[in-house]
Design an enzyme around this catalytic site. Sequence first.
Site, PDB file in Angstrom:
ATOM      1  N   HIS A 150       0.855  -1.193   0.000  1.00 32.06           N
ATOM      2  CA  HIS A 150       0.000   0.000   0.000  1.00 32.06           C
ATOM      3  C   HIS A 150       0.887   1.238   0.000  1.00 32.06           C
ATOM      4  O   HIS A 150       1.953   1.240   0.608  1.00 32.06           O
ATOM      5  CB  HIS A 150      -0.912   0.012   1.238  1.00 32.06           C
ATOM      6  CG  HIS A 150      -2.078   0.927   1.073  1.00 32.06           C
ATOM      7  ND1 HIS A 150      -2.009   2.261   1.361  1.00 32.06           N
ATOM      8  CD2 HIS A 150      -3.328   0.688   0.607  1.00 32.06           C
ATOM      9  CE1 HIS A 150      -3.180   2.810   1.093  1.00 32.06           C
ATOM     10  NE2 HIS A 150      -4.001   1.886   0.626  1.00 32.06           N
ATOM     11  N   GLU A 192      -7.738  -5.607   0.063  1.00 29.08           N
ATOM     12  CA  GLU A 192      -8.259  -6.508  -0.970  1.00 29.08           C
ATOM     13  C   GLU A 192      -8.109  -7.992  -0.639  1.00 29.08           C
ATOM     14  O   GLU A 192      -8.819  -8.824  -1.188  1.00 29.08           O
ATOM     15  CB  GLU A 192      -7.562  -6.219  -2.310  1.00 29.08           C
ATOM     16  CG  GLU A 192      -7.669  -4.797  -2.803  1.00 29.08           C
ATOM     17  CD  GLU A 192      -9.067  -4.420  -3.262  1.00 29.08           C
ATOM     18  OE1 GLU A 192     -10.048  -4.827  -2.605  1.00 29.08           O
ATOM     19  OE2 GLU A 192      -9.180  -3.714  -4.277  1.00 29.08           O
TER      20      GLU A 192
HETATM   21  N1  ACO Z   1       4.105  -7.578  -4.476  1.00 32.72           N
HETATM   22  C1  ACO Z   1       5.427  -7.540  -4.729  1.00 32.72           C
HETATM   23  N2  ACO Z   1       6.172  -6.422  -4.743  1.00 32.72           N
HETATM   24  C2  ACO Z   1       5.528  -5.281  -4.471  1.00 32.72           C
HETATM   25  C3  ACO Z   1       4.149  -5.234  -4.201  1.00 32.72           C
HETATM   26  C4  ACO Z   1       3.437  -6.447  -4.202  1.00 32.72           C
HETATM   27  N3  ACO Z   1       2.128  -6.475  -3.966  1.00 32.72           N
HETATM   28  N4  ACO Z   1       3.797  -3.963  -3.963  1.00 32.72           N
HETATM   29  C5  ACO Z   1       4.896  -3.216  -4.113  1.00 32.72           C
HETATM   30  N5  ACO Z   1       5.945  -4.006  -4.423  1.00 32.72           N
HETATM   31  C6  ACO Z   1       7.325  -3.598  -4.652  1.00 32.72           C
HETATM   32  C7  ACO Z   1       7.423  -3.009  -6.058  1.00 32.72           C
HETATM   33  O1  ACO Z   1       7.739  -4.001  -7.006  1.00 32.72           O
HETATM   34  C8  ACO Z   1       8.522  -2.005  -5.900  1.00 32.72           C
HETATM   35  O2  ACO Z   1       9.761  -2.676  -5.988  1.00 32.72           O
HETATM   36  P1  ACO Z   1      11.018  -1.973  -6.773  1.00 32.72           P
HETATM   37  O3  ACO Z   1      11.301  -0.725  -5.960  1.00 32.72           O
HETATM   38  O4  ACO Z   1      12.076  -3.014  -6.672  1.00 32.72           O
HETATM   39  O5  ACO Z   1      10.530  -1.689  -8.145  1.00 32.72           O
HETATM   40  C9  ACO Z   1       8.365  -1.517  -4.463  1.00 32.72           C
HETATM   41  O6  ACO Z   1       7.651  -2.544  -3.756  1.00 32.72           O
HETATM   42  C10 ACO Z   1       7.576  -0.223  -4.370  1.00 32.72           C
HETATM   43  O7  ACO Z   1       6.405  -0.342  -5.180  1.00 32.72           O
HETATM   44  P2  ACO Z   1       5.604   0.896  -5.736  1.00 32.72           P
HETATM   45  O8  ACO Z   1       4.887   0.450  -6.965  1.00 32.72           O
HETATM   46  O9  ACO Z   1       6.458   2.095  -5.794  1.00 32.72           O
HETATM   47  O10 ACO Z   1       4.583   1.136  -4.580  1.00 32.72           O
HETATM   48  P3  ACO Z   1       3.292   2.000  -4.708  1.00 32.72           P
HETATM   49  O11 ACO Z   1       3.120   2.729  -3.446  1.00 32.72           O
HETATM   50  O12 ACO Z   1       3.281   2.807  -5.949  1.00 32.72           O
HETATM   51  O13 ACO Z   1       2.206   0.835  -4.896  1.00 32.72           O
HETATM   52  C11 ACO Z   1       0.435  -0.617  -4.731  1.00 32.72           C
HETATM   53  C12 ACO Z   1       1.170   0.530  -4.056  1.00 32.72           C
HETATM   54  C13 ACO Z   1       0.022  -0.220  -6.138  1.00 32.72           C
HETATM   55  C14 ACO Z   1      -0.823  -0.942  -3.922  1.00 32.72           C
HETATM   56  C15 ACO Z   1       1.356  -1.865  -4.781  1.00 32.72           C
HETATM   57  O14 ACO Z   1       1.717  -2.249  -3.471  1.00 32.72           O
HETATM   58  C16 ACO Z   1       0.740  -3.032  -5.548  1.00 32.72           C
HETATM   59  O15 ACO Z   1       0.868  -3.095  -6.771  1.00 32.72           O
HETATM   60  N6  ACO Z   1       0.046  -3.982  -4.848  1.00 32.72           N
HETATM   61  C17 ACO Z   1      -0.622  -5.072  -5.522  1.00 32.72           C
HETATM   62  C18 ACO Z   1      -1.978  -4.638  -6.058  1.00 32.72           C
HETATM   63  C19 ACO Z   1      -2.989  -4.428  -4.947  1.00 32.72           C
HETATM   64  O16 ACO Z   1      -3.123  -5.220  -4.039  1.00 32.72           O
HETATM   65  N7  ACO Z   1      -3.743  -3.304  -5.063  1.00 32.72           N
HETATM   66  C20 ACO Z   1      -4.778  -2.946  -4.114  1.00 32.72           C
HETATM   67  C21 ACO Z   1      -4.343  -1.806  -3.249  1.00 32.72           C
HETATM   68  S1  ACO Z   1      -5.575  -1.364  -2.036  1.00 32.72           S
HETATM   69  C22 ACO Z   1      -6.710  -0.459  -2.951  1.00 32.72           C
HETATM   70  O17 ACO Z   1      -6.371   0.254  -3.853  1.00 32.72           O
HETATM   71  C23 ACO Z   1      -8.119  -0.587  -2.612  1.00 32.72           C
END
Ligand code: ACO
Length: 369
Positions: A246, A305
């Site tokens: 998140h 989620e």
């Molecule tokens: N699984 C694996 N790695 C992850 C995940 C994940 N779920 N989430 C983040 N990371 C990693 C990314 O790959 C990234 O790694 P890097 O720096 O080596 O490239 C690092 O953590 C940071 O990720 P960002 O994309 O910068 O984080 P951001 O704050 O933009 O993303 C998000 C948040 C989109 C929710 C992300 O955690 C994600 O994609 N989660 C999976 C999808 C999900 O569950 N979405 C629902 C969110 S809740 C809602 O919206 C209701």
Amino acid sequence: MKNGLEDVVAAETVLSDVDGEAGQLIIRGASLDDLAGSATFEDTVLRLWDGFFEEPMSAAMVNTALGRARAEVFAHIGAVDEAMLSMPPVDALRALLARLPDGDDLPTAVRLAAATAVFLPALLRLQQDLLPIAPDATLSQAADTLRMLTGTTPCPAQVAALDAYLVTICDHGLNASTFTSRVVASTGAGLASAVLAALSALKGPLHGGAPGPVLDMLDEIGTESNAETWLRETLGRGERLMGFGHRIYKVRDPRADALKAALQRLAEEGTVSLSRVKLAEVVERVAVAILRERKPDRRLDVNVEFYTALLLDALGFPRESFTGVFALGRTVGWIAHAREQAMNGRLIRPRSVYVGPRPDQQHSLQRAV
Ligand code: ACO
């Protein structure tokens, strides 16, 4: 420039506060812990909308208005066409909502909140060649939604579980879809436009499109003993785990606890497969440990989620409809934010930094990515 507008403050709001360090969510003055499990959908409408419309609002007025609006919008089911029947449910919901008139007043807001609850079950039934079920204006919105979905009267525990879900996800700071709603409202467009745009932002897999894939993940993992191998292989391919991570929370998403508690209450009634809940708990524990090992500087925990998937599945919603069910609750927040923006805000118009060639520079047009 802040990539993804991280940490940028774009609005003042009285609607909700997300404390990512403490893992706390306040919804208009009350803690989620105090609301989830006791408040109803109707309570939440009153909590978030009171003061944002000309009319004074009361609990009785909200109950009556929502029931009446559900009965009225059912007439729009006649507009469902062949194309909508083959669309993903969230796209069909968007197409049907687009038929509703726009406006800024309370009747428009109530119509939108009622329409999501009527349209989604009707579309899901039509997509399975079943006749839609007409609303019962005397029921609560949660009870009527479940009845229109399954055709049977839900038990109190199921109604309470859907209420807990809708309350838990009703509002959550300036997430992508809520920000979208505020952007649209800031131009003076009406509430239906704001809700349609917000729904379009919600459906992406990084936002409200995650819970269906969470269930796919649990099905693919299948057994507790397979969890570690599956998770390591998936992360090894560079894929993200749906339902984890998140932008704001640096600790466990408090909404995951609220939904897990609702799921456990349902399990006590015997309407949930306990083996799947147990598998989910193991997957959560193993995934968090692996993610911590791979990313020691960035805490990645379950988000809302993860347990949404199990709860909505237990209530009989098909997994392809989970994003649409999210919209049933979040529409209330989108509308409140749209009204707050329209009443107190200004046109949202940020700037970008131009990094392309200048007319006086030799250049050839290049692909952007
Ligand atoms: N699984 C694996 N790695 C992850 C995940 C994940 N779920 N989430 C983040 N990371 C990693 C990314 O790959 C990234 O790694 P890097 O720096 O080596 O490239 C690092 O953590 C940071 O990720 P960002 O994309 O910068 O984080 P951001 O704050 O933009 O993303 C998000 C948040 C989109 C929710 C992300 O955690 C994600 O994609 N989660 C999976 C999808 C999900 O569950 N979405 C629902 C969110 S809740 C809602 O919206 C209701």
